[in-house]
Design an enzyme around this catalytic site. Structure first.
Site, PDB file in Angstrom:
ATOM      1  N   GLY A  33      -4.850  -4.571  11.399  1.00  0.00           N
ATOM      2  CA  GLY A  33      -5.299  -3.675  10.344  1.00  0.00           C
ATOM      3  C   GLY A  33      -5.547  -2.259  10.831  1.00  0.00           C
ATOM      4  CG  HIS A  34      -7.078   0.644   8.002  1.00  0.00           C
ATOM      5  ND1 HIS A  34      -7.200   1.300   6.812  1.00  0.00           N
ATOM      6  CD2 HIS A  34      -8.118  -0.222   8.041  1.00  0.00           C
ATOM      7  CE1 HIS A  34      -8.254   0.870   6.160  1.00  0.00           C
ATOM      8  NE2 HIS A  34      -8.834  -0.055   6.892  1.00  0.00           N
ATOM      9  CG  ASN A  35      -9.161   2.949  10.938  1.00  0.00           C
ATOM     10  OD1 ASN A  35      -8.376   3.891  10.982  1.00  0.00           O
ATOM     11  ND2 ASN A  35      -9.836   2.636   9.844  1.00  0.00           N
ATOM     12  CD  GLN A  66      -5.268   3.914   4.956  1.00  0.00           C
ATOM     13  OE1 GLN A  66      -5.612   3.300   5.962  1.00  0.00           O
ATOM     14  NE2 GLN A  66      -6.135   4.289   4.026  1.00  0.00           N
TER      15      GLN A  66
END
EC number: 2.3.1.191
Length: 347
Positions: free
Chosen positions: A241-243, A200
């Site tokens: 969460g990511h993004n 990540q």
């Protein structure tokens, strides 16, 4: 140790800083904010909801914050303003200023970057290399700040906050205890019967005037940054969460979960335990009721709810059994409609 200070102000002092019209004795001293029903001498209270206006006649507060249309219903000192609830919030801030109780850098802290003299760093803090701290940043006990992190002026981190490497936090933010900013997003590529971890490599970027609740987690982006916009307020135990991109001035209540790559517009509200699937777009100005599960994008702002109404367990089971048969019932209705049309044609 951090605490809230205690201040005594007159109504004139308050109005000079916040505006509003003072009716009655402007020199009335105020030391606390309190509920309408229990406020007493030295307290200021407020009436935001008209359904409680009947309580004004028995109110014993030293002063009340009121809208213009009810300003004459309380005979004592009062401040008249268009938004009593927001005014109350600002008065509470004036009367209870944050006091860190800290000064300088504690001897037990490990600080590997230069910091301004105005910064306060508590015991057992670790600050990595190439970290940039603005003026008057307060970092409470046990926090870990990774390499390359940037934290803007006036931001406060409560005890045991972890900010992973490379992340950025804006000015005048509040990060509550146990929050984790920038841990790895949940990214794994399937290969046969196993999973390959995807590094990540994005960051978390938090804007100005953001509040992050206790034990909230915000994952760093996989390729792009995870972004929390200016003025956002995230309650305790929220997961981002990511993004994800959370638009400016959005509010997410406790236990909300937002899966990766979902984008919120500005001024969105999510009630407690809202569950938002990944890769969605949520229109600016959308309100999502508590407990709602969102599995498709919301393109038009409004209020959205998917919670099954509360009922007795017996009734809930009965209704749930009907829901399981909805598709068959719909087919039967369609067949009946078709037969009725055929009869009409024959008739």
């Amino acid at each position: 140790m951090a605490s809230l200070g205690k201040v005594v102000l007159t109504l004139a002092d308050i109005a000079a800083q916040l505006g509003g019209d003072v009716l009655g004795d402007s020199q009335t001293p105020i030391s606390r904010v309190a509920p309408l029903a229990t406020a007493g001498e030295g307290d200021i209270t407020f009436l935001a909801n008209p359904k409680f206006r009947s309580q004004l006649s028995a109110c014993k507060a030293s002063a009340v914050i009121l809208r213009p249309d009810v300003a004459e219903e309380f005979p004592g000192p009062r401040i008249v303003t268009g938004n009593p609830y927001a005014y109350y919030a600002r008065v509470a801030t004036l009367l209870n200023p944050y006091q860190s109780g800290l000064s300088g850098v504690h001897a037990s802290a490990v600080v590997e970057s230069p910091v301004p003299d105005s910064v306060a760093i508590a015991p057992n803090v670790y600050i990595g290399k190439d970290v940039t701290l603005g003026e008057n940043v307060v970092i409470n006990a046990g926090c870990v700040i990774g390499d390359g992190v940037s934290i803007g002026a006036g931001t406060v981190l409560y005890a045991n906050v972890t900010v992973y490497y490379g992340c950025s936090i804006g000015q005048q933010c509040i990060i509550h205890s146990g929050a984790v900013i920038g841990s790895d997003g949940f990214g794994f590529a399937p290969e046969g019967q196993s999973w390959i971890k995807i590094p990540q490599i994005g960051r978390v970027v938090i804007g100005n005037d953001v509040e992050i609740g206790a034990n909230t987690t915000i994952d760093r982006g996989a390729l792009e940054d995870t972004v929390i916009g200016d003025g956002c307020k995230l309650d305790n135990l929220v997961h981002i969460g990511h993004n994800c991109k959370i638009g400016n001035n959005s509010v997410l209540a406790g236990c909300t979960g937002v899966a990766g790559s979902t984008v919120f517009g500005e001024h969105c509200v999510v009630g407690g335990a809202g569950m938002i699937s990944g890769h969605l777009n949520i229109a600016a100005g959308t309100t999502i009721s508590g407990g709602t599960t969102v599995m498709k994008s919301i393109l038009n702002p409004g209020v959205y709810t998917s919670v099954f109404p509360l009922d007795t367990h017996e009734e809930w089971l009965r209704n749930a059994s009907h829901i399981r048969r909805l598709s068959k019932l719909a087919e039967r209705v369609s067949e009946l409609e078709k037969k009725l049309k055929e009869k009409d044609i024959e008739g």
